[in-house]
Design an enzyme around this catalytic site. Structure first.
Site, PDB file in Angstrom:
ATOM      1  N   HIS A  79     -23.806   4.088  39.564  1.00 58.17           N
ATOM      2  CA  HIS A  79     -23.916   4.627  38.200  1.00 58.17           C
ATOM      3  C   HIS A  79     -25.363   4.983  37.834  1.00 58.17           C
ATOM      4  O   HIS A  79     -25.802   4.777  36.703  1.00 58.17           O
ATOM      5  CB  HIS A  79     -23.365   3.633  37.163  1.00 58.17           C
ATOM      6  CG  HIS A  79     -21.906   3.333  37.304  1.00 58.17           C
ATOM      7  ND1 HIS A  79     -20.928   3.927  36.533  1.00 58.17           N
ATOM      8  CD2 HIS A  79     -21.241   2.499  38.145  1.00 58.17           C
ATOM      9  CE1 HIS A  79     -19.742   3.455  36.869  1.00 58.17           C
ATOM     10  NE2 HIS A  79     -19.906   2.593  37.857  1.00 58.17           N
ATOM     11  N   ASN A 129     -14.487   2.366  32.830  1.00 55.14           N
ATOM     12  CA  ASN A 129     -14.539   3.669  33.492  1.00 55.14           C
ATOM     13  C   ASN A 129     -13.616   4.643  32.772  1.00 55.14           C
ATOM     14  O   ASN A 129     -12.875   4.259  31.860  1.00 55.14           O
ATOM     15  CB  ASN A 129     -14.094   3.547  34.955  1.00 55.14           C
ATOM     16  CG  ASN A 129     -15.203   3.049  35.872  1.00 55.14           C
ATOM     17  OD1 ASN A 129     -16.391   3.136  35.533  1.00 55.14           O
ATOM     18  ND2 ASN A 129     -14.836   2.539  37.032  1.00 55.14           N
TER      19      ASN A 129
HETATM   20  C1  HEM Z   1     -16.704  -5.994  42.558  1.00 58.07           C
HETATM   21  C2  HEM Z   1     -16.679  -4.884  41.820  1.00 58.07           C
HETATM   22  C3  HEM Z   1     -17.901  -4.310  41.160  1.00 58.07           C
HETATM   23  C4  HEM Z   1     -19.215  -4.614  41.340  1.00 58.07           C
HETATM   24  C5  HEM Z   1     -19.822  -5.638  42.298  1.00 58.07           C
HETATM   25  C6  HEM Z   1     -19.979  -3.757  40.459  1.00 58.07           C
HETATM   26  C7  HEM Z   1     -21.347  -3.738  40.387  1.00 58.07           C
HETATM   27  C8  HEM Z   1     -22.098  -2.920  39.570  1.00 58.07           C
HETATM   28  C9  HEM Z   1     -23.530  -2.886  39.520  1.00 58.07           C
HETATM   29  C10 HEM Z   1     -24.448  -3.746  40.383  1.00 58.07           C
HETATM   30  C11 HEM Z   1     -23.880  -1.969  38.592  1.00 58.07           C
HETATM   31  C12 HEM Z   1     -25.294  -1.585  38.162  1.00 58.07           C
HETATM   32  C13 HEM Z   1     -25.623  -2.297  36.861  1.00 58.07           C
HETATM   33  C14 HEM Z   1     -27.042  -2.117  36.404  1.00 58.07           C
HETATM   34  O1  HEM Z   1     -27.918  -1.807  37.225  1.00 58.07           O
HETATM   35  O2  HEM Z   1     -27.295  -2.308  35.195  1.00 58.07           O
HETATM   36  C15 HEM Z   1     -22.678  -1.423  38.039  1.00 58.07           C
HETATM   37  C16 HEM Z   1     -22.617  -0.477  37.053  1.00 58.07           C
HETATM   38  C17 HEM Z   1     -21.456  -0.121  36.415  1.00 58.07           C
HETATM   39  N1  HEM Z   1     -20.174  -0.510  36.731  1.00 58.07           N
HETATM   40 FE1  HEM Z   1     -19.652  -1.739  38.201  1.00 58.07          FE
HETATM   41  N2  HEM Z   1     -19.124  -2.964  39.758  1.00 58.07           N
HETATM   42  C18 HEM Z   1     -17.843  -3.267  40.142  1.00 58.07           C
HETATM   43  C19 HEM Z   1     -16.683  -2.710  39.652  1.00 58.07           C
HETATM   44  C20 HEM Z   1     -16.606  -1.945  38.517  1.00 58.07           C
HETATM   45  C21 HEM Z   1     -15.391  -1.603  37.823  1.00 58.07           C
HETATM   46  C22 HEM Z   1     -13.993  -2.045  38.259  1.00 58.07           C
HETATM   47  C23 HEM Z   1     -15.749  -0.873  36.717  1.00 58.07           C
HETATM   48  C24 HEM Z   1     -14.895  -0.297  35.634  1.00 58.07           C
HETATM   49  C25 HEM Z   1     -13.708  -0.763  35.289  1.00 58.07           C
HETATM   50  C26 HEM Z   1     -17.192  -0.739  36.739  1.00 58.07           C
HETATM   51  C27 HEM Z   1     -17.943  -0.062  35.804  1.00 58.07           C
HETATM   52  C28 HEM Z   1     -19.312   0.063  35.833  1.00 58.07           C
HETATM   53  C29 HEM Z   1     -20.061   0.858  34.888  1.00 58.07           C
HETATM   54  C30 HEM Z   1     -19.502   1.664  33.728  1.00 58.07           C
HETATM   55  C31 HEM Z   1     -21.411   0.742  35.252  1.00 58.07           C
HETATM   56  C32 HEM Z   1     -22.592   1.448  34.595  1.00 58.07           C
HETATM   57  C33 HEM Z   1     -23.152   0.586  33.479  1.00 58.07           C
HETATM   58  C34 HEM Z   1     -24.307   1.298  32.811  1.00 58.07           C
HETATM   59  O3  HEM Z   1     -24.089   2.417  32.299  1.00 58.07           O
HETATM   60  O4  HEM Z   1     -25.417   0.744  32.813  1.00 58.07           O
HETATM   61  N3  HEM Z   1     -17.674  -1.394  37.835  1.00 58.07           N
HETATM   62  N4  HEM Z   1     -21.594  -2.004  38.672  1.00 58.07           N
END
Ligand code: HEM
Length: 503
Positions: A57, A130
């Site tokens: 992201h 999402n």
């Molecule tokens: C084991 C599964 C997952 C892991 C380990 C994971 C991990 C991460 C990490 C490390 C980030 C970066 C956060 C940052 O740097 O601030 C991120 C961002 C994000 N993730 Fe996940 N994620 C997973 C699953 C999901 C799922 C299932 C969704 C939605 C239902 C999701 C939605 C998001 C969104 C929207 C962001 C962006 C947040 C922002 O705008 O700062 N992720 N994720």
């Protein structure tokens, strides 16, 4: 500020600099001086401007606004920000693509992130959602494997269709999300024209101690608009920032986008009767059995003043929650509770929670959160650094006196290995239903085949054949259409002009 109100340039320590372009040197041609604090101060700041981009992201856009309660759902959730119709809570939203780097195109075929921070009176509540109601995985440890296949090949440093499709051939629970990704919903026309979904099952409760499983849906009041594959490719070249531009300009001209917020609820008994697990993130809850119930409106009406401070430094996490809303036992959600604050300590620094955009508006007080780089603001002054009975005694309640749900789920058993297994073809049921739904919109089934073929035609024949066979389990028609489309792109199927791998 000088008398005529024009600002005077200073060093970071406030020393007024008469000419900010001057440096100090010996004579006309000599070396510079180490004592030139302004030069060293300026370069030291410049040298440290970049922070790591988000590991996923990375490319995103954001804005502020508010969440307003439109309907009473106090039977489901007693969080304070929901306790009155018309109650308004300040909100921050960041939209994003997932796999690309910070400079990648907004029109990429990818899910879109829809992360919301609600600055409630009971602390920050983050809904990190999402634009798709399901996800690729249900075993959390697959996340790094999956994401690596969407990123660059470690040798060629290119996006790699072999890696990309090899993943799904081995992990077929991803089929439902791949169907959405390769439909035209995989390329939204803008961030304003897409929905947001919790995807996960959460647990919300009321002050009587009753709880429900809950899924949240944010439905775009602008309607859904998508780009077809060719429009998205063209847009990526012509304006890689089109969604950023669209969002910023809409808000700047007073055309504030909004989303109507709904919940689906399920009891524990209903969950036991489902043909799939309520914690399986690759499945949706049928609307006919679990109808949408409206509860609020989210509106974005204020652009950030400073993108880096307010959007890039925003730290969202599913673990930031408020009383009466909690994570379910969904293993992917459980893992996310750790991953976000962990990456933010690395990405933004240990004091990320005290960066202004991440500070709760609610008063915080915890006297053991003291000293070190995590507490750069105030450090609670002279307040005792433990729960003192002498000075500033605090009130706290034992859990049973608190509004805690008495009838919680009960878990027991040994610590044991867990790798999700399902019976029969259950993973294809909702994917096949989605294919039928696409059939109601003219051209959408063919578009799905076209979009898949356009991507997989860059892979080796073995992978292409695997993908054709895989989608036959969704629909023989879809499989035939993919084959036909591949042959149009690559008449001599078997050649793979873009792949670095030998056939
Ligand atoms: C084991 C599964 C997952 C892991 C380990 C994971 C991990 C991460 C990490 C490390 C980030 C970066 C956060 C940052 O740097 O601030 C991120 C961002 C994000 N993730 Fe996940 N994620 C997973 C699953 C999901 C799922 C299932 C969704 C939605 C239902 C999701 C939605 C998001 C969104 C929207 C962001 C962006 C947040 C922002 O705008 O700062 N992720 N994720």
């Amino acid at each position: 500020m000088s008398d005529n109100k024009k600002p005077t340039v200073t060093t970071s320590q406030g020393y007024p600099i008469p000419n900010p372009f001057e440096t100090q040197r010996i004579g006309n041609h000599g070396p510079l001086l180490l004592q030139d604090f302004n030069l060293i101060d300026s370069l030291a700041h410049f040298d440290r401007e970049r922070i790591p981009e988000r590991v996923v992201h990375a490319k995103g856009s954001g804005a502020f606004g508010n969440f307003i309660v439109t309907d009473d759902i106090s039977d489901v959730c007693s969080s304070a920000f929901l306790n009155e119709i018309g109650k308004k809570t300040k909100a921050l939203v960041r939209f994003s693509t997932v796999g690309g780097e910070m400079g990648s195109a907004d029109a990429a075929r990818d899910p879109r992130g829809f992360a919301i921070k609600l600055y409630t009176e009971e602390g920050n509540l983050d809904w990190v959602y999402n634009n798709t109601p399901v996800f690729f995985i249900r075993d959390p440890i697959k996340f790094p494997h999956f994401i690596h296949t969407q990123k660059r090949n470690p040798q060629t440093h290119l996006k790699d269709p072999n890696m990309f499709w090899d993943y799904i051939l081995q992990n077929q629970e991803a089929i439902h999300q791949f169907m959405i990704l390769f439909s035209d919903r995989g390329t939204p026309a803008s961030y304003r024209h897409m929905n947001g979904y919790s995807g996960h099952t959460y647990k919300w409760s009321n002050d009587k101690g009753e709880w429900h499983y809950v899924q949240v849906h944010l439905i775009s009041d602008q309607g859904i608009k998508t780009l077809n594959n060719e429009e998205a490719v063209k847009m990526s070249g012509e304006n890689p920032d089109h969604a950023q531009e669209d969002l910023f300009n809409a808000i700047a001209t007073g055309d504030a986008p909004s989303w109507t917020c709904y919940i689906q609820t399920m009891t524990e008994e209903q969950a036991k009767a489902l043909p799939f697990s309520v914690f399986d993130l690759t499945k949706v809850w049928p609307h006919k059995d679990f109808p949408l119930r409206r509860f609020g409106k989210l509106t974005l009406n204020q652009n950030p003043e400073n993108y880096f401070a307010e959007i890039e430094q925003a730290a969202f996490s599913p673990s930031h929650t408020v009383p009466y809303q909690e994570a379910s036992a969904d293993p992917v959600l459980q893992s996310r509770l750790f991953s976000y604050p962990d990456t933010q300590r690395h990405r933004l620094g240990t004091n990320y929670a005290q960066i202004p955009v991440n500070c709760p508006y609610a008063k915080t007080f915890n006297p053991i959160i003291r000293d070190g780089a995590m507490t750069v603001n105030g450090n609670y002054g002279s307040c005792p650094n433990y729960l003192s009975s002498i000075e500033n005694p605090v009130e706290y309640k034992e859990a049973k006196g608190f509004n805690y749900q008495a009838n919680q789920e009960v878990y027991h058993g040994p610590a044991q290995p867990f790798h999700w297994k399902v019976e029969g073809d259950i993973d294809y049921v909702q994917a096949s239903e989605l294919y039928k739904v696409l059939g109601r919109q003219p051209g959408q089934q063919k578009a799905l085949a076209h979009n898949i073929a356009g991507h997989v035609s860059g892979a080796i024949p073995k992978i292409q054949q695997g993908v054709i066979n895989l989608f036959a389990k969704v629909s023989p028609q879809l499989s035939d259409d993919i084959r036909e489309e591949i042959l149009k792109i690559n008449p001599k199927q078997g050649q793979c002009p873009y792949s670095h791998q030998k056939l």
